[in-house]
Design an enzyme around this catalytic site. Structure first.
Site, PDB file in Angstrom:
ATOM      1  N   ASN A 113       0.818  -1.222   0.000  1.00 26.32           N
ATOM      2  CA  ASN A 113       0.000   0.000   0.000  1.00 26.32           C
ATOM      3  C   ASN A 113       0.851   1.270   0.000  1.00 26.32           C
ATOM      4  OD1 ASN A 113      -1.991  -1.876   0.108  1.00 26.32           O
ATOM      5  ND2 ASN A 113      -2.672  -1.403   2.188  1.00 26.32           N
ATOM      6  N   HIS A 159     -17.221  36.841 -30.801  1.00 23.52           N
ATOM      7  CA  HIS A 159     -18.331  36.096 -31.436  1.00 23.52           C
ATOM      8  C   HIS A 159     -17.920  35.577 -32.825  1.00 23.52           C
ATOM      9  CE1 HIS A 159     -20.838  38.047 -28.314  1.00 23.52           C
ATOM     10  NE2 HIS A 159     -20.113  39.109 -28.617  1.00 23.52           N
ATOM     11  N   SER A 280      -6.529  13.103 -48.474  1.00 22.21           N
ATOM     12  CA  SER A 280      -7.774  12.344 -48.504  1.00 22.21           C
ATOM     13  C   SER A 280      -7.602  11.185 -49.469  1.00 22.21           C
ATOM     14  CB  SER A 280      -8.906  13.263 -48.966  1.00 22.21           C
ATOM     15  OG  SER A 280      -9.943  12.503 -49.546  1.00 22.21           O
ATOM     16  N   LYS A 286      -7.107  17.507 -51.318  1.00 20.01           N
ATOM     17  CA  LYS A 286      -7.216  17.790 -49.894  1.00 20.01           C
ATOM     18  C   LYS A 286      -5.883  17.742 -49.149  1.00 20.01           C
ATOM     19  CE  LYS A 286     -10.319  18.469 -47.649  1.00 20.01           C
ATOM     20  NZ  LYS A 286     -11.322  17.599 -47.023  1.00 20.01           N
ATOM     21  N   GLU A 293      -6.789  18.557 -35.262  1.00 27.28           N
ATOM     22  CA  GLU A 293      -8.077  17.883 -35.017  1.00 27.28           C
ATOM     23  C   GLU A 293      -7.928  16.781 -33.978  1.00 27.28           C
ATOM     24  OE1 GLU A 293     -10.285  18.409 -39.329  1.00 27.28           O
ATOM     25  OE2 GLU A 293      -8.856  16.798 -39.071  1.00 27.28           O
ATOM     26  N   TYR A 320      -6.508   2.178   2.557  1.00 30.33           N
ATOM     27  CA  TYR A 320      -6.338   1.666   1.191  1.00 30.33           C
ATOM     28  C   TYR A 320      -7.492   0.747   0.814  1.00 30.33           C
ATOM     29  CZ  TYR A 320      -4.676  -0.830  -2.876  1.00 30.33           C
ATOM     30  OH  TYR A 320      -4.589  -1.364  -4.132  1.00 30.33           O
TER      31      TYR A 320
HETATM   32  N1  ARG Z   1      -1.673  -3.412  -7.375  1.00 30.74           N
HETATM   33  C1  ARG Z   1      -2.087  -2.712  -6.220  1.00 30.74           C
HETATM   34  C2  ARG Z   1      -2.524  -1.286  -6.577  1.00 30.74           C
HETATM   35  O1  ARG Z   1      -2.232  -0.889  -7.627  1.00 30.74           O
HETATM   36  C3  ARG Z   1      -0.964  -2.633  -5.241  1.00 30.74           C
HETATM   37  C4  ARG Z   1      -1.399  -2.515  -3.822  1.00 30.74           C
HETATM   38  C5  ARG Z   1      -2.090  -3.765  -3.404  1.00 30.74           C
HETATM   39  N2  ARG Z   1      -2.393  -3.777  -2.038  1.00 30.74           N
HETATM   40  C6  ARG Z   1      -3.242  -4.672  -1.542  1.00 30.74           C
HETATM   41  N3  ARG Z   1      -3.425  -4.613  -0.275  1.00 30.74           N
HETATM   42  N4  ARG Z   1      -3.877  -5.506  -2.277  1.00 30.74           N
HETATM   43  O2  ARG Z   1      -3.163  -0.590  -5.829  1.00 30.74           O
END
Ligand code: ARG
Length: 460
Positions: A113, A159, A280, A286, A293, A320
């Site tokens: 995490n 405009h 084109s 063209k 674009e 997380y």
């Molecule tokens: N692949 C996971 C992500 O991108 C990494 C972290 C995963 N953590 C977990 N506790 N599963 O977030």
């Protein structure tokens, strides 16, 4: 792959469903973070050695192993495995294959995490630097054209109707101003990106005596995230980056619209180089402005990525959640889109040909110096509203008689106001009109010149 090969299978008895394995894996896209993952792991190992959790020898073996892995990846001989889910577990598993059980010590005091949050920040910091360099190159290209065209007269529009004459240099500088604000936004964003999450571990921090400042220093982070829950779950920085990107794309899209208009046969203000256009398959005559674009079209996907990220985060409780894995593809595509658009514009702008004669001819249509006549009357003591009315009637006369304001006989002018004298004629020329707007921010060539110097100094 058997269950035992995954680093987290201790509490599991059954293997992962094959489809779930593929569904939850991110390695197909997060492998692009490999160099940041390795960089972060090396710094983490060095910090662990610094505080005595790893021996110097263990740390050295880990660092060597990670460097070997980097070479394997760069030489294309690293085997990525979906069963190992993501870039982090792929690299960690390979490390243990390469150096043996010491590899298993790398994950001490950290979690995927805080690892993934660190990787993305390192990645984004480096990409912001590349984006800033391309943005600077693009602005410099615009400044060069602005310098050449500081006295070129074109119609300025409101405009999309002819309004007042402006210099083309001045018009281009308007885009430079927007792009400089974009640069400033990315600069601010980088400061918030450049904060170290590592040390937050899974969510609560770690019981090891880690030294987060040491890691931050090795990775050149300016600050360390000061709350572990926030550190692992914050993706504000990705949203902020994408919102800066969305505003930049908005600017590029508006600019693209002008390039498309200007290069049309109706306007004929510029010609794009053949190298940046396509033809084109059916109409031999063209030459299409595909690049502007496409840039205009690509704006939509960046707006979409911003909305994806905002929506991704809006219902997540702390800390997380796996939802966060969905942050990467929008972020990566935003970076790729931005870099592509900036590169193509920085390359294309120096090669545009300016059709000065068409610009000036266009500025001569539509009574673009009518405001100058009104301002003249005000200087002679007429109230602006009355002057507006007098000039409106004079313009109507010109429309009815199919003639131009700048060439009206004095006697005709004097039917509308006896205050008009011979000294009006130079003021009604396009050159006179732009030269009169001689203050900071005005379109006079002398001001355009000064503005170019200021902007060049900012970029040097
Ligand atoms: N692949 C996971 C992500 O991108 C990494 C972290 C995963 N953590 C977990 N506790 N599963 O977030």
């Amino acid at each position: 792959m058997n269950t035992q090969d995954k680093p987290w299978t201790g509490r599991f008895t059954a293997p992962t469903d094959a489809f779930v394995e593929a569904f939850t894996a991110s390695v197909s896209f997060d492998q692009r973070l490999y160099q940041y993952d390795i960089m972060g792991s090396i710094a983490h190992a060095q910090m662990l050695a610094h505080v005595g959790i790893l021996t110097t020898d263990e740390c050295q073996q880990i660092v060597n192993g990670l460097q070997t892995i980097q070479q394997e990846i760069e030489q294309g001989c690293f085997v990525w495995s979906i069963a190992l889910e993501d870039v982090h577990m792929n690299i960690e598993t390979r490390l243990t294959q390469l150096i043996g059980p010491i590899g298993k010590k790398l994950h001490t005091g950290r979690s995927r995490n805080d690892q993934v949050a660190t990787d993305i920040r390192l990645y984004l910091r480096s990409e912001i630097d590349l984006i800033q360099a391309e943005l600077t190159r693009f602005i410099k290209a615009l400044l060069d054209v602005a310098a050449q065209e500081k006295a070129t007269i074109m119609p300025g529009f409101t405009h999309l109707q002819n309004a007042q004459p402006v210099t083309f240099g001045h018009h281009l500088l308007a885009w430079c101003e927007m792009l400089l604000r974009d640069k400033a936004r990315f600069h601010d964003c980088r400061q918030r990106v450049n904060s170290l999450p590592l040390g937050a571990a899974a969510l609560a921090g770690t019981s090891y005596p880690i030294d987060r400042h040491y890691t931050a220093n090795l990775l050149q982070f300016d600050t360390i995230a000061s709350n572990s829950l926030d550190a692992v779950s914050d993706r504000d920085f990705a949203i902020e980056f994408t919102s800066c990107a969305a505003i930049l794309m908005l600017h590029l899209s508006r600019f693209s619209e002008e390039l498309v208009l200007w290069s049309s046969s109706q306007f004929g203000f510029i010609e794009l180089s053949d190298a940046f256009c396509t033809g084109s398959s059916i109409m031999p005559q063209k030459k299409n402005p595909d690049v502007p674009e496409l840039v205009r079209g690509k704006t939509g996907r960046v707006y979409g990525h911003l909305f994806s990220l905002l929506t991704l985060m809006k219902s997540q409780p702390l800390a997380y959640n796996k939802d966060n894995q969905e942050d990467k593809e929008p972020l990566f595509d935003t970076v790729d889109t931005l870099k592509g658009c900036l590169r193509v514009y920085a390359d294309m702008i120096p090669a545009i040909q300016v059709r000065r004669e068409n610009m000036i001819a266009a500025a001569q249509r539509g009574f673009t110096t009518a405001t100058d006549l009104a301002d003249y009357l005000v200087r002679k003591g007429v109230a602006f509203r009355d002057a507006h009315e007098i000039v409106g009637k004079t313009v109507r006369y010109c429309i009815e008689h199919e003639c131009d304001l700048a060439n009206l006989d004095l006697v005709v002018f004097q039917q509308f106001s006896p205050l008009i004298d011979n000294d009006i004629y130079p003021l009604l020329t396009l050159e006179g009109s732009v030269a009169a707007r001689n203050h900071i921010g005005g379109t006079a060539p002398i001001q355009v010149d000064a503005a170019i110097q200021r902007l060049q100094a900012l970029l040097s």
